[in-house]
Scaffold this active site. Structure first.
Site, PDB file in Angstrom:
ATOM      1  N   GLY A  75       9.756 -30.261  35.581  1.00  0.00           N
ATOM      2  CA  GLY A  75       9.647 -30.653  34.015  1.00  0.00           C
ATOM      3  C   GLY A  75       9.116 -29.712  33.040  1.00  0.00           C
ATOM      4  CB  THR A  76       6.177 -27.494  33.309  1.00  0.00           C
ATOM      5  OG1 THR A  76       5.133 -28.626  33.106  1.00  0.00           O
ATOM      6  CG2 THR A  76       5.901 -26.255  32.391  1.00  0.00           C
ATOM      7  CD  GLN A 197       5.633 -39.825  33.301  1.00  0.00           C
ATOM      8  OE1 GLN A 197       5.903 -40.777  33.978  1.00  0.00           O
ATOM      9  NE2 GLN A 197       4.481 -38.986  33.383  1.00  0.00           N
ATOM     10  CG  HIS A 218       6.550 -34.609  40.696  1.00  0.00           C
ATOM     11  ND1 HIS A 218       5.319 -35.257  40.378  1.00  0.00           N
ATOM     12  CD2 HIS A 218       6.991 -33.837  39.524  1.00  0.00           C
ATOM     13  CE1 HIS A 218       4.981 -34.766  39.132  1.00  0.00           C
ATOM     14  NE2 HIS A 218       5.779 -33.934  38.729  1.00  0.00           N
ATOM     15  CB  THR A 254      15.471 -17.300  46.301  1.00  0.00           C
ATOM     16  OG1 THR A 254      15.661 -16.086  46.542  1.00  0.00           O
ATOM     17  CG2 THR A 254      16.336 -18.135  47.596  1.00  0.00           C
ATOM     18  CB  CYS A 344       0.018 -31.192  32.890  1.00  0.00           C
ATOM     19  SG  CYS A 344       1.484 -31.315  33.908  1.00  0.00           S
TER      20      CYS A 344
END
Length: 402
Positions: A75-76, A197, A218, A254, A344
């Site tokens: 997500g970041t 979220q 995740h 990759t 985070c």
């Protein structure tokens, strides 16, 4: 001494346990898809198939076209890619990052995830005009405040992008995305929605109208290290990394077909997950009410952070007289896994910027977030409340003003 009792995991907003079907898919992919998916030979094509299956599953989950889904490291990276895309040099072409002085404006709320807030600050440092929107004490960004910020920014420079999360990562408060989309589009701007979220927890209406949507595997019981940015057709994304031609040059490096295999399964499961999360609301409400009672029983005055429409699995409480990070550490010793803010931002001494913007630093410093998930049971909640009460009775609150 750390408790030997089974750990009760109440930190589903930080990450979710990988589903057994996800793990099985990844194990199968590890044996079949070890080749480089960029290679044109047979083993490479087999690996590539897992990448495309993930792309298609994310497209179906988000409501976008698979051709417009870019797989990222999470997500970041998806949030950074969304924000930076708006400030490219049009003359340099879609494949070039913006290295020079930036032109244009960005509108961002004060309660965004750090991956949006820090990216906005970096853009401001490069010349972009950034208009920040303060939330209401309820944790909601009012459409009126958003409209005023867009007008304020537009008076300085053309507004290129509005970024608003669908569900706040700390309070679970649902944001007015549909209204934000209408406001942004009326000004000729695009709307980016951090739906990390929200996806798999709320119906697609939570990000309706968005031009760009960020997702992390995740958070939906998939693996870490993979996410996606979905975009409307015609949006020209610009890379934040330079290298090879993977992901149409937007995300060089990759690709991992093993993670992609897990992401695909998690995304398919997430299609009907909102119904499972909606069923958790009574359990969350019980947890919240009993935690508040436990705090009052030992002389505290706990309060809930976040009002109005909320995701059905999140409870954020402040405990005046206690420190949130100290409560989290004490609960960890009791075998209850919770957090005092965004994962985070863990390890920082500063109180939550989200709650500080909503309610001030004192309320933020005493906050603890509890988030439940598909595997949380009534027995888990009852035992967690007992353990919290034990910790609170041991760590008596400080008198007001000390």
């Amino acid at each position: 001494m750390r408790s030997a009792a089974p750990v009760i995991y109440l930190d589903w907003n930080a990450t979710t346990p990988p589903h057994p079907e996800v793990l099985a898919a990844m194990q199968a992919a590890a044996e079949a898809a070890w080749a480089n998916p960029a290679s044109v030979h047979g083993p490479g094509r087999r690996a590539r198939a897992f990448i495309e299956q993930a792309r298609e599953a994310v497209a179906r989950l988000t409501g976008f076209d698979a051709r417009d889904v870019t797989l990222t490291s999470g997500g970041t990276e998806a949030n950074n890619l969304a924000l930076w895309h708006a400030f490219g040099d049009e003359a340099s072409g879609a494949g070039a990052p913006a290295w020079g002085r930036l032109q244009g404006a960005l509108v961002v709320s004060r309660i965004e995830h750090p991956s949006v807030a820090r990216a906005a600050e970096a853009l401001a440092g490069r010349g972009a005009e950034v208009a920040w929107v303060d939330p209401e004490p309820s944790g909601r960004v009012a459409p009126e405040a958003l409209a005023a910020a867009i007008d304020r920014a537009a008076a300085v420079a053309p507004v290129r992008l509005v970024s608003l999360q669908a569900v706040n990562h700390e309070t679970g408060v649902v944001q007015p995305v549909a209204q934000a989309a209408a406001l942004a589009h009326a000004r000729g701007a695009r709307l980016h929605v951090d739906a990390v979220q929200a996806v798999g927890r709320l119906p697609p209406e939570a990000w309706a109208g968005a031009d760009l949507v960020s997702v992390a595997a995740h958070k939906i019981r998939g693996p870490k290290g993979i996410g996606a940015l979905a975009a409307r057709p015609g949006i020209r994304l610009r890379p934040v990394l330079l290298g090879g031609a993977q992901e149409r040059g937007l995300r060089p490096g990759t690709q991992d077909p093993i993670a992609a295999a897990g992401f695909a399964v998690a995304a398919r499961r997430a299609l009907d997950a909102p119904a499972r999360y909606a069923a958790l609301a009574p359990l969350r409400d019980r947890l919240e009410a009993e935690l508040l009672d436990a705090g009052r029983a030992v002389g505290g005055a706990p309060v809930r952070n976040g009002e109005g429409a909320r995701a059905p699995h999140v409870a954020n409480l402040s405990w005046p007289g206690w420190r949130g990070d100290e409560l989290c550490a004490a609960l960890d010793l009791e075998g209850v896994a919770v957090s005092s803010g965004s994962a985070c931002s863990a390890g920082t001494a500063e109180p939550s910027p989200v709650l500080t913007a909503m309610l001030g630093p004192e309320r933020a410093a005493s906050a603890v977030r509890f988030s439940i998930g598909e595997e949380t049971t009534e027995a888990d909640v009852a035992e967690a409340v007992r353990r919290v009460a034990r910790v609170l009775s041991r760590l008596r609150p400080l008198p007001a003003g000390t």
